[in-house]
Write an enzyme that holds these catalytic residues in place. Sequence first.
Site, PDB file in Angstrom:
ATOM      1  N   HIS A  71      50.359  31.326  23.174  1.00 59.86           N
ATOM      2  CA  HIS A  71      51.815  31.168  23.129  1.00 59.86           C
ATOM      3  C   HIS A  71      52.477  31.552  24.460  1.00 59.86           C
ATOM      4  O   HIS A  71      52.076  32.518  25.113  1.00 59.86           O
ATOM      5  CB  HIS A  71      52.412  32.017  21.995  1.00 59.86           C
ATOM      6  CG  HIS A  71      52.249  31.370  20.644  1.00 59.86           C
ATOM      7  ND1 HIS A  71      52.373  32.063  19.467  1.00 59.86           N
ATOM      8  CD2 HIS A  71      51.971  30.084  20.296  1.00 59.86           C
ATOM      9  CE1 HIS A  71      52.185  31.232  18.446  1.00 59.86           C
ATOM     10  NE2 HIS A  71      51.931  30.036  18.922  1.00 59.86           N
ATOM     11  N   ASP A 123      49.936  39.133  18.485  1.00 55.92           N
ATOM     12  CA  ASP A 123      50.831  38.798  17.371  1.00 55.92           C
ATOM     13  C   ASP A 123      50.077  38.726  16.038  1.00 55.92           C
ATOM     14  O   ASP A 123      50.499  38.013  15.129  1.00 55.92           O
ATOM     15  CB  ASP A 123      51.514  37.441  17.622  1.00 55.92           C
ATOM     16  CG  ASP A 123      52.582  37.513  18.701  1.00 55.92           C
ATOM     17  OD1 ASP A 123      52.882  38.623  19.176  1.00 55.92           O
ATOM     18  OD2 ASP A 123      53.108  36.445  19.069  1.00 55.92           O
ATOM     19  N   HIS A 160      55.303  42.882  19.931  1.00 58.18           N
ATOM     20  CA  HIS A 160      56.739  42.724  19.661  1.00 58.18           C
ATOM     21  C   HIS A 160      57.309  43.976  19.001  1.00 58.18           C
ATOM     22  O   HIS A 160      56.606  44.679  18.269  1.00 58.18           O
ATOM     23  CB  HIS A 160      57.003  41.542  18.712  1.00 58.18           C
ATOM     24  CG  HIS A 160      56.814  40.204  19.337  1.00 58.18           C
ATOM     25  ND1 HIS A 160      57.811  39.547  20.021  1.00 58.18           N
ATOM     26  CD2 HIS A 160      55.737  39.389  19.370  1.00 58.18           C
ATOM     27  CE1 HIS A 160      57.352  38.378  20.454  1.00 58.18           C
ATOM     28  NE2 HIS A 160      56.097  38.256  20.068  1.00 58.18           N
ATOM     29  N   ASP A 168      55.204  32.991  25.286  1.00 54.08           N
ATOM     30  CA  ASP A 168      55.759  34.338  25.505  1.00 54.08           C
ATOM     31  C   ASP A 168      54.665  35.386  25.745  1.00 54.08           C
ATOM     32  O   ASP A 168      54.971  36.566  25.930  1.00 54.08           O
ATOM     33  CB  ASP A 168      56.702  34.756  24.350  1.00 54.08           C
ATOM     34  CG  ASP A 168      56.014  34.876  23.010  1.00 54.08           C
ATOM     35  OD1 ASP A 168      55.122  34.057  22.713  1.00 54.08           O
ATOM     36  OD2 ASP A 168      56.363  35.794  22.240  1.00 54.08           O
ATOM     37  N   HIS A 169      53.402  34.935  25.766  1.00 55.00           N
ATOM     38  CA  HIS A 169      52.284  35.833  26.102  1.00 55.00           C
ATOM     39  C   HIS A 169      51.557  35.401  27.374  1.00 55.00           C
ATOM     40  O   HIS A 169      50.731  36.147  27.891  1.00 55.00           O
ATOM     41  CB  HIS A 169      51.279  35.892  24.936  1.00 55.00           C
ATOM     42  CG  HIS A 169      51.888  36.461  23.694  1.00 55.00           C
ATOM     43  ND1 HIS A 169      51.561  37.700  23.201  1.00 55.00           N
ATOM     44  CD2 HIS A 169      52.849  35.977  22.865  1.00 55.00           C
ATOM     45  CE1 HIS A 169      52.286  37.943  22.121  1.00 55.00           C
ATOM     46  NE2 HIS A 169      53.076  36.911  21.900  1.00 55.00           N
ATOM     47  N   HIS A 217      47.573  33.742  13.106  1.00 55.17           N
ATOM     48  CA  HIS A 217      48.822  33.418  13.808  1.00 55.17           C
ATOM     49  C   HIS A 217      48.615  32.144  14.633  1.00 55.17           C
ATOM     50  O   HIS A 217      49.407  31.206  14.565  1.00 55.17           O
ATOM     51  CB  HIS A 217      49.203  34.608  14.676  1.00 55.17           C
ATOM     52  CG  HIS A 217      50.399  34.400  15.538  1.00 55.17           C
ATOM     53  ND1 HIS A 217      51.664  34.247  15.035  1.00 55.17           N
ATOM     54  CD2 HIS A 217      50.524  34.324  16.895  1.00 55.17           C
ATOM     55  CE1 HIS A 217      52.516  34.087  16.044  1.00 55.17           C
ATOM     56  NE2 HIS A 217      51.847  34.125  17.169  1.00 55.17           N
ATOM     57  N   HIS A 267      46.509  35.205  23.051  1.00 51.66           N
ATOM     58  CA  HIS A 267      46.619  33.844  22.503  1.00 51.66           C
ATOM     59  C   HIS A 267      47.525  33.017  23.388  1.00 51.66           C
ATOM     60  O   HIS A 267      48.188  33.541  24.276  1.00 51.66           O
ATOM     61  CB  HIS A 267      47.082  33.858  21.049  1.00 51.66           C
ATOM     62  CG  HIS A 267      48.482  34.349  20.810  1.00 51.66           C
ATOM     63  ND1 HIS A 267      48.883  35.639  21.103  1.00 51.66           N
ATOM     64  CD2 HIS A 267      49.583  33.732  20.316  1.00 51.66           C
ATOM     65  CE1 HIS A 267      50.153  35.789  20.779  1.00 51.66           C
ATOM     66  NE2 HIS A 267      50.610  34.649  20.303  1.00 51.66           N
TER      67      HIS A 267
END
Length: 262
Positions: free
Chosen positions: A55, A136, A174, A57-58, A113, A53
């Site tokens: 985001h 996530d 995570h 942090d990915h 999410h 996805h």
Amino acid sequence: MVNISLIPAFQDNYIWLLTNNNQAVVVDPGQAAPVEQVLAERELTLTSILITHHHHDHTGGVKALLANWPHAKVYAPANKPLPALGAIAVNDGDKVTLPELGMEFEVMAVPGHTLDHIAYIEPNGVAGEPLLFCGDTLFSGGCGRLFEGTPEQMHRSLTRFAALPDNTRVYCAHEYTQSNLAFCHAVEPNNAELQKYLQKVAKLRQQGIPTVPSSIGQEKAINVFLRTHLDSVRASTEAHAGAELDEYIKVFAALRRWKDDF
Ligand SMILES: [Zn+2]
């Protein structure tokens, strides 16, 4: 033989690394530097990147990795900023063939999410255990926050995961397990499997050892977000919400709100 390991990033992200001989595939590289370090140490060539996805942090490391590895292919949802990085857009039902691993991943759309969230499933997996890279959407003991999707979408996505074989390995993005289990325990204080798992996880974390991958069978036994059909979960969620919850989806929505404030 494919080897799977993890590269820690940021505070609690895991970037999954799949290798075969000297070829490497990474999942959700939010940062480039820790990936480059491992590639160099192990003398690996980066061949493919899978994204679950949008985001940061990915995805934050994709641009820098491609600058160093221009031949690496990126597979991702058709959502910003990924097409601009030359990603191949994939969606529900698509197959991602990675000859360097001798693997073929099935793409599953799992909104909740985020709306663009997808998961990658390898049914043959490793040592007879299928693989699920779920970003996530599903965590050990929890599920992702609903930033973009509805409770209905997330519930449906998790229900599709729950239908995978019990021995499916769950590679989430995570290390949230310990805090998730504290919530599961508040919801189901009498779940014996959960109590066993709590102790195991506490020991691992004391030693700084990752608690993942988990498995679908493990999660079905302990993760309250996969257990909204059970009387135990409904009853305590009703008690917390102070309302009757006569459908699974209402239980799920109230449970997710409870967790948000937990
Ligand atoms: Zn996310």
